[in-house]
Design a protein around this motif. Structure first.
Motif, PDB file in Angstrom:
ATOM      1  N   HIS A 107      71.086  58.301  10.975  1.00  0.00           N
ATOM      2  CA  HIS A 107      72.141  59.325  10.875  1.00  0.00           C
ATOM      3  C   HIS A 107      73.192  58.941   9.826  1.00  0.00           C
ATOM      4  N   THR A 108      72.701  58.540   8.670  1.00  0.00           N
ATOM      5  CA  THR A 108      73.559  58.157   7.549  1.00  0.00           C
ATOM      6  C   THR A 108      73.471  59.235   6.482  1.00  0.00           C
ATOM      7  N   ILE A 109      74.629  59.640   5.979  1.00  0.00           N
ATOM      8  CA  ILE A 109      74.642  60.598   4.876  1.00  0.00           C
ATOM      9  C   ILE A 109      75.510  60.047   3.753  1.00  0.00           C
ATOM     10  N   TYR A 110      75.320  60.614   2.579  1.00  0.00           N
ATOM     11  CA  TYR A 110      76.081  60.219   1.394  1.00  0.00           C
ATOM     12  C   TYR A 110      76.962  61.391   0.999  1.00  0.00           C
ATOM     13  N   ALA A 111      78.175  61.088   0.612  1.00  0.00           N
ATOM     14  CA  ALA A 111      79.103  62.142   0.211  1.00  0.00           C
ATOM     15  C   ALA A 111      79.844  61.708  -1.046  1.00  0.00           C
ATOM     16  N   HIS A 112      80.136  62.690  -1.877  1.00  0.00           N
ATOM     17  CA  HIS A 112      80.906  62.474  -3.092  1.00  0.00           C
ATOM     18  C   HIS A 112      82.288  63.079  -2.862  1.00  0.00           C
ATOM     19  N   VAL A 113      83.322  62.283  -3.039  1.00  0.00           N
ATOM     20  CA  VAL A 113      84.697  62.711  -2.800  1.00  0.00           C
ATOM     21  C   VAL A 113      85.458  62.749  -4.117  1.00  0.00           C
ATOM     22  N   VAL A 117      94.150  61.447  -7.055  1.00  0.00           N
ATOM     23  CA  VAL A 117      94.587  60.059  -7.256  1.00  0.00           C
ATOM     24  C   VAL A 117      93.573  59.119  -6.604  1.00  0.00           C
ATOM     25  N   ASP A 118      93.627  57.850  -7.005  1.00  0.00           N
ATOM     26  CA  ASP A 118      92.749  56.859  -6.380  1.00  0.00           C
ATOM     27  C   ASP A 118      93.024  56.764  -4.888  1.00  0.00           C
ATOM     28  N   LEU A 119      91.969  56.572  -4.121  1.00  0.00           N
ATOM     29  CA  LEU A 119      92.102  56.401  -2.680  1.00  0.00           C
ATOM     30  C   LEU A 119      92.091  54.922  -2.320  1.00  0.00           C
ATOM     31  N   SER A 120      92.858  54.576  -1.313  1.00  0.00           N
ATOM     32  CA  SER A 120      92.806  53.212  -0.795  1.00  0.00           C
ATOM     33  C   SER A 120      91.566  53.092   0.090  1.00  0.00           C
ATOM     34  N   ALA A 121      91.208  51.885   0.428  1.00  0.00           N
ATOM     35  CA  ALA A 121      90.057  51.657   1.312  1.00  0.00           C
ATOM     36  C   ALA A 121      90.283  52.329   2.660  1.00  0.00           C
ATOM     37  N   GLN A 126      89.140  56.799   6.494  1.00  0.00           N
ATOM     38  CA  GLN A 126      89.582  57.963   7.267  1.00  0.00           C
ATOM     39  C   GLN A 126      88.783  59.207   6.892  1.00  0.00           C
ATOM     40  N   ILE A 127      88.557  59.405   5.599  1.00  0.00           N
ATOM     41  CA  ILE A 127      87.777  60.563   5.149  1.00  0.00           C
ATOM     42  C   ILE A 127      86.338  60.452   5.651  1.00  0.00           C
ATOM     43  N   ALA A 128      85.753  59.265   5.546  1.00  0.00           N
ATOM     44  CA  ALA A 128      84.381  59.057   5.999  1.00  0.00           C
ATOM     45  C   ALA A 128      84.248  59.315   7.492  1.00  0.00           C
ATOM     46  N   THR A 129      85.200  58.834   8.271  1.00  0.00           N
ATOM     47  CA  THR A 129      85.170  59.029   9.717  1.00  0.00           C
ATOM     48  C   THR A 129      85.312  60.505  10.072  1.00  0.00           C
ATOM     49  N   ALA A 130      86.260  61.176   9.448  1.00  0.00           N
ATOM     50  CA  ALA A 130      86.471  62.602   9.724  1.00  0.00           C
ATOM     51  C   ALA A 130      85.253  63.422   9.315  1.00  0.00           C
ATOM     52  N   TYR A 131      84.683  63.111   8.172  1.00  0.00           N
ATOM     53  CA  TYR A 131      83.523  63.862   7.698  1.00  0.00           C
ATOM     54  C   TYR A 131      82.314  63.600   8.594  1.00  0.00           C
ATOM     55  N   ALA A 132      82.147  62.367   9.038  1.00  0.00           N
ATOM     56  CA  ALA A 132      81.038  62.026   9.931  1.00  0.00           C
ATOM     57  C   ALA A 132      81.127  62.834  11.218  1.00  0.00           C
ATOM     58  N   GLN A 133      82.339  62.951  11.769  1.00  0.00           N
ATOM     59  CA  GLN A 133      82.529  63.739  12.984  1.00  0.00           C
ATOM     60  C   GLN A 133      82.222  65.211  12.731  1.00  0.00           C
ATOM     61  N   ARG A 134      82.614  65.694  11.586  1.00  0.00           N
ATOM     62  CA  ARG A 134      82.412  67.109  11.266  1.00  0.00           C
ATOM     63  C   ARG A 134      80.934  67.468  11.129  1.00  0.00           C
ATOM     64  N   VAL A 140      78.905  57.592   7.080  1.00  0.00           N
ATOM     65  CA  VAL A 140      79.033  58.302   5.815  1.00  0.00           C
ATOM     66  C   VAL A 140      79.335  57.267   4.735  1.00  0.00           C
ATOM     67  N   ILE A 141      78.534  57.299   3.682  1.00  0.00           N
ATOM     68  CA  ILE A 141      78.752  56.407   2.549  1.00  0.00           C
ATOM     69  C   ILE A 141      79.367  57.240   1.435  1.00  0.00           C
ATOM     70  N   LEU A 142      80.600  56.873   1.072  1.00  0.00           N
ATOM     71  CA  LEU A 142      81.350  57.660   0.098  1.00  0.00           C
ATOM     72  C   LEU A 142      81.234  57.094  -1.308  1.00  0.00           C
ATOM     73  N   ASP A 143      81.165  58.028  -2.229  1.00  0.00           N
ATOM     74  CA  ASP A 143      81.242  57.745  -3.655  1.00  0.00           C
ATOM     75  C   ASP A 143      82.435  58.575  -4.105  1.00  0.00           C
ATOM     76  N   SER A 144      83.412  57.979  -4.766  1.00  0.00           N
ATOM     77  CA  SER A 144      84.613  58.748  -5.085  1.00  0.00           C
ATOM     78  C   SER A 144      84.902  58.774  -6.578  1.00  0.00           C
ATOM     79  N   GLN A 145      85.603  59.818  -6.961  1.00  0.00           N
ATOM     80  CA  GLN A 145      86.058  59.940  -8.347  1.00  0.00           C
ATOM     81  C   GLN A 145      87.435  60.583  -8.345  1.00  0.00           C
ATOM     82  N   VAL A 146      88.165  60.349  -9.412  1.00  0.00           N
ATOM     83  CA  VAL A 146      89.502  60.905  -9.573  1.00  0.00           C
ATOM     84  C   VAL A 146      89.433  62.036 -10.594  1.00  0.00           C
ATOM     85  N   ASP A 147      90.013  63.176 -10.217  1.00  0.00           N
ATOM     86  CA  ASP A 147      90.106  64.334 -11.115  1.00  0.00           C
ATOM     87  C   ASP A 147      91.504  64.919 -10.946  1.00  0.00           C
TER      88      ASP A 147
END
Length: 180
Positions: A107-113, A117-121, A126-134, A140-147
């Motif tokens: 039950h592992t998924i990958y998400a692009h965030v 601004v840069d996110l702290s660990a 927090q985003i991974a936990t909230a998204y996993a619950q949703r 949830v394994i996050l890959d992030s970028q700043v735009d």
């Protein structure tokens, strides 16, 4: 009729996944396949060289021997079988398909965030936990970028789904409502 790469990869991956699951070797096999993937990624032409006749058969077999020398019996058999059928150029695709089966089981998924601004660990967690619950995932394994053009908020993309909580989108939506 020859099969396309995806079909071949799925068949090999499913057979290996079922075998390793049955033999209670799934975790070890998964780790070993990740290492094998790195070898192929570090040497992008390896699959092609091992699949065609540009290299002498003895040299190809020597390279395959190096790949199998440290492999467990099941992974060794996979490598040898894929080599014997001339499909070494599909090895990374096989490992990718195996990864998909492994992730589904766990039950592992990958998400692009995307954020402004840069996110702290801690914020990523927090985003991974909230998204996993949703979405009902355990991990949830996050890959992030700043735009910076999104102004603020978060955009999460995963498995063909987009959750857009950016300020830019909210402002555009409000603008459309006001102009309607």
């Amino acid at each position: 009729m020859s099969l396309d790469r995806t079909t071949v990869a799925k068949r090999y991956a499913r057979a290996l996944f079922e075998l390793l699951s049955e033999k209670d070797q799934l975790e070890d096999g998964y780790t070993e396949l990740q290492q094998l993937r790195r070898v192929f990624q570090d040497n992008p032409q390896l699959g092609t060289v091992l699949s065609d006749a540009s290299l002498q058969a003895a040299d190809r077999e020597k390279l395959v021997g190096q790949l199998t020398s440290q492999a467990s019996p099941y992974i060794k058999n996979l490598i040898q079988m894929v080599y014997d059928y001339g499909r070494m150029d599909v090895m990374v695709a096989i490992i990718d398909q195996f990864q998909a089966l492994y992730d589904e089981k766990h039950h592992t998924i990958y998400a692009h965030v995307t954020t402004a601004v840069d996110l702290s660990a801690e914020q990523k967690d927090q985003i991974a936990t909230a998204y996993a619950q949703r979405v009902g995932a355990q991990k949830v394994i996050l890959d992030s970028q700043v735009d910076p053009t999104i102004l603020g908020g978060v955009i999460v993309q995963s498995a063909g789904m987009i959750l857009d909580g950016s300020l830019k989108t909210k402002i555009n939506k409000l603008r459309r409502q006001l102009l309607a």
